[in-house]
Design a protein around this motif. Structure first.
Motif, PDB file in Angstrom:
ATOM      1  N   PRO A 120      37.884  30.603 -12.871  1.00  0.00           N
ATOM      2  CA  PRO A 120      36.646  29.918 -13.246  1.00  0.00           C
ATOM      3  C   PRO A 120      35.757  30.731 -14.190  1.00  0.00           C
ATOM      4  CG  PRO A 120      37.066  29.606 -10.920  1.00  0.00           C
ATOM      5  CD  PRO A 120      38.094  30.592 -11.418  1.00  0.00           C
ATOM      6  N   GLU A 121      35.730  32.046 -14.030  1.00  0.00           N
ATOM      7  CA  GLU A 121      34.889  32.860 -14.927  1.00  0.00           C
ATOM      8  C   GLU A 121      35.422  32.846 -16.352  1.00  0.00           C
ATOM      9  OE1 GLU A 121      31.627  34.959 -16.124  1.00  0.00           O
ATOM     10  OE2 GLU A 121      31.949  33.982 -14.197  1.00  0.00           O
ATOM     11  N   VAL A 122      36.747  32.844 -16.512  1.00  0.00           N
ATOM     12  CA  VAL A 122      37.351  32.732 -17.845  1.00  0.00           C
ATOM     13  C   VAL A 122      36.969  31.383 -18.454  1.00  0.00           C
ATOM     14  CG1 VAL A 122      39.549  32.537 -19.100  1.00  0.00           C
ATOM     15  CG2 VAL A 122      39.253  34.314 -17.352  1.00  0.00           C
ATOM     16  N   ASN A 123      37.059  30.334 -17.660  1.00  0.00           N
ATOM     17  CA  ASN A 123      36.693  29.000 -18.141  1.00  0.00           C
ATOM     18  C   ASN A 123      35.211  28.918 -18.491  1.00  0.00           C
ATOM     19  OD1 ASN A 123      39.216  27.792 -18.078  1.00  0.00           O
ATOM     20  ND2 ASN A 123      38.989  27.066 -15.981  1.00  0.00           N
ATOM     21  N   PHE A 124      34.363  29.529 -17.663  1.00  0.00           N
ATOM     22  CA  PHE A 124      32.930  29.515 -17.967  1.00  0.00           C
ATOM     23  C   PHE A 124      32.656  30.206 -19.301  1.00  0.00           C
ATOM     24  CE2 PHE A 124      28.975  31.998 -17.964  1.00  0.00           C
ATOM     25  CZ  PHE A 124      28.090  30.949 -18.169  1.00  0.00           C
ATOM     26  N   GLN A 125      33.268  31.359 -19.520  1.00  0.00           N
ATOM     27  CA  GLN A 125      33.049  32.073 -20.777  1.00  0.00           C
ATOM     28  C   GLN A 125      33.475  31.216 -21.974  1.00  0.00           C
ATOM     29  OE1 GLN A 125      31.463  34.994 -21.351  1.00  0.00           O
ATOM     30  NE2 GLN A 125      30.956  35.016 -19.178  1.00  0.00           N
ATOM     31  N   HIS A 126      34.584  30.518 -21.831  1.00  0.00           N
ATOM     32  CA  HIS A 126      35.043  29.635 -22.902  1.00  0.00           C
ATOM     33  C   HIS A 126      34.023  28.512 -23.135  1.00  0.00           C
ATOM     34  CE1 HIS A 126      37.785  27.473 -25.508  1.00  0.00           C
ATOM     35  NE2 HIS A 126      37.606  26.395 -24.771  1.00  0.00           N
ATOM     36  N   SER A 127      33.540  27.911 -22.066  1.00  0.00           N
ATOM     37  CA  SER A 127      32.538  26.846 -22.170  1.00  0.00           C
ATOM     38  C   SER A 127      31.249  27.368 -22.793  1.00  0.00           C
ATOM     39  CB  SER A 127      32.218  26.275 -20.786  1.00  0.00           C
ATOM     40  OG  SER A 127      33.337  25.673 -20.215  1.00  0.00           O
ATOM     41  N   ALA A 128      30.855  28.563 -22.383  1.00  0.00           N
ATOM     42  CA  ALA A 128      29.601  29.130 -22.872  1.00  0.00           C
ATOM     43  C   ALA A 128      29.639  29.339 -24.382  1.00  0.00           C
ATOM     44  CB  ALA A 128      29.310  30.448 -22.148  1.00  0.00           C
ATOM     45  N   GLN A 157      47.655  16.259 -21.430  1.00  0.00           N
ATOM     46  CA  GLN A 157      48.489  16.817 -20.364  1.00  0.00           C
ATOM     47  C   GLN A 157      48.639  18.327 -20.515  1.00  0.00           C
ATOM     48  OE1 GLN A 157      49.325  14.805 -17.729  1.00  0.00           O
ATOM     49  NE2 GLN A 157      49.648  16.835 -16.856  1.00  0.00           N
ATOM     50  N   MET A 158      48.772  18.796 -21.754  1.00  0.00           N
ATOM     51  CA  MET A 158      48.876  20.234 -21.995  1.00  0.00           C
ATOM     52  C   MET A 158      47.618  20.943 -21.489  1.00  0.00           C
ATOM     53  SD  MET A 158      49.055  22.389 -25.523  1.00  0.00           S
ATOM     54  CE  MET A 158      47.301  22.220 -25.735  1.00  0.00           C
ATOM     55  N   LEU A 159      46.442  20.362 -21.787  1.00  0.00           N
ATOM     56  CA  LEU A 159      45.194  20.974 -21.320  1.00  0.00           C
ATOM     57  C   LEU A 159      45.075  20.925 -19.799  1.00  0.00           C
ATOM     58  CD1 LEU A 159      42.557  19.771 -23.941  1.00  0.00           C
ATOM     59  CD2 LEU A 159      43.751  21.955 -23.843  1.00  0.00           C
ATOM     60  N   LEU A 160      45.496  19.802 -19.214  1.00  0.00           N
ATOM     61  CA  LEU A 160      45.447  19.680 -17.749  1.00  0.00           C
ATOM     62  C   LEU A 160      46.369  20.679 -17.072  1.00  0.00           C
ATOM     63  CD1 LEU A 160      45.329  15.797 -17.334  1.00  0.00           C
ATOM     64  CD2 LEU A 160      43.474  17.426 -16.889  1.00  0.00           C
ATOM     65  N   ASN A 161      47.444  21.044 -17.735  1.00  0.00           N
ATOM     66  CA  ASN A 161      48.378  22.042 -17.196  1.00  0.00           C
ATOM     67  C   ASN A 161      47.906  23.468 -17.442  1.00  0.00           C
ATOM     68  OD1 ASN A 161      50.111  20.033 -16.288  1.00  0.00           O
ATOM     69  ND2 ASN A 161      51.328  20.043 -18.162  1.00  0.00           N
ATOM     70  N   SER A 162      46.823  23.622 -18.190  1.00  0.00           N
ATOM     71  CA  SER A 162      46.370  24.954 -18.567  1.00  0.00           C
ATOM     72  C   SER A 162      44.995  25.293 -17.995  1.00  0.00           C
ATOM     73  CB  SER A 162      46.338  25.057 -20.100  1.00  0.00           C
ATOM     74  OG  SER A 162      45.761  26.267 -20.509  1.00  0.00           O
ATOM     75  N   TYR A 163      43.943  24.629 -18.476  1.00  0.00           N
ATOM     76  CA  TYR A 163      42.575  25.028 -18.147  1.00  0.00           C
ATOM     77  C   TYR A 163      42.231  25.028 -16.659  1.00  0.00           C
ATOM     78  CZ  TYR A 163      40.995  25.180 -23.014  1.00  0.00           C
ATOM     79  OH  TYR A 163      40.802  25.505 -24.327  1.00  0.00           O
ATOM     80  N   PRO A 164      42.474  23.945 -15.920  1.00  0.00           N
ATOM     81  CA  PRO A 164      42.015  23.939 -14.525  1.00  0.00           C
ATOM     82  C   PRO A 164      42.623  25.057 -13.671  1.00  0.00           C
ATOM     83  CG  PRO A 164      42.495  21.711 -15.237  1.00  0.00           C
ATOM     84  CD  PRO A 164      43.003  22.636 -16.313  1.00  0.00           C
ATOM     85  N   GLN A 165      43.758  25.589 -14.077  1.00  0.00           N
ATOM     86  CA  GLN A 165      44.403  26.644 -13.294  1.00  0.00           C
ATOM     87  C   GLN A 165      43.859  28.034 -13.608  1.00  0.00           C
ATOM     88  OE1 GLN A 165      46.236  24.213 -14.951  1.00  0.00           O
ATOM     89  NE2 GLN A 165      46.484  23.023 -13.098  1.00  0.00           N
ATOM     90  N   LYS A 166      43.081  28.161 -14.663  1.00  0.00           N
ATOM     91  CA  LYS A 166      42.558  29.469 -15.046  1.00  0.00           C
ATOM     92  C   LYS A 166      41.423  29.893 -14.121  1.00  0.00           C
ATOM     93  CE  LYS A 166      43.729  29.211 -19.937  1.00  0.00           C
ATOM     94  NZ  LYS A 166      43.234  29.224 -21.316  1.00  0.00           N
TER      95      LYS A 166
END
Length: 196
Positions: free
Chosen positions: A117-125, A106-115
């Protein structure tokens, strides 16, 4: 690791599928942030496709002369569906749900999807890069060569492989095969690293 180097000439000999499977398994077993594994590994062995990819990678011959090309493609962003898929898979494999684990979900669901997309991509990369590094070591253990390549056109590669439609973006590629010791200028040079 002393034996391996970034081979600059490959001899075209095919790596056994079992060995390729072993390095993919090693890459997938590597730790990732929150255990989400936010990437996929695409294996390219089709020669015509490798020739197209070579034009995107500064025309480096290792791209077409290797046995297999591993493309490490990161999630373009985090979504509730992607996060839940991994958490559900964990619960299924372990055979139970844990309150602390569900709170973490739940903590991750409240955090990552709202960031962004480029920030999330960099984290994934960067998570993909951890697996990529593991694949390099695993290839050396399996006694075949791998040559890390960042110098390619990722947008064009994404288009060729249809990655954007799958919510992925290419990040780094790893040609894998056997060195051509007779024609590789780098093969006999001593490896230079800083001391411990």
């Amino acid at each position: 690791m002393k034996w391996r180097y970034a081979a600059k000439a490959m001899n075209g000999e095919k790596v056994a599928q079992e060995k390729i499977d072993n390095i993919i398994e090693a890459a997938l077993l590597k730790s990732t942030s929150s255990g989400l594994q936010p990437f996929e590994i695409i294996v390219v062995s089709n020669q015509k496709l490798k020739e197209k990819i070579r034009t995107l990678g500064r025309n480096q011959s290792v791209i077409t002369d290797y046995s297999h090309l591993l493309v490490f493609a990161a999630w373009d962003t985090f979504t509730a569906g992607r996060n839940n898929k991994m958490f559900n898979l964990t619960n299924e494999f372990r055979g139970f749900e844990n309150e602390g684990w569900e709170n973490y979900r739940q903590m991750l669901l409240n955090s990552y999807p709202q960031k962004d997309p480029e920030v999330n991509f960099q984290h994934s990369a960067w998570q993909a890069y951890i697996a990529f590094s593991q694949a390099i070591g695993a290839a050396a253990f399996e006694e075949f060569d791998s040559t890390p390549i960042e110098g390619f056109d990722p947008e064009a590669l994404d288009e060729i492989l249809g990655l954007r439609e799958k919510g992925l973006r290419s990040w780094v590629i790893l040609p894998s095969g056997y060195r051509d010791a007779k024609n590789d200028w780098l093969v006999n040079l001593p490896k230079v690293r800083m001391s411990r």
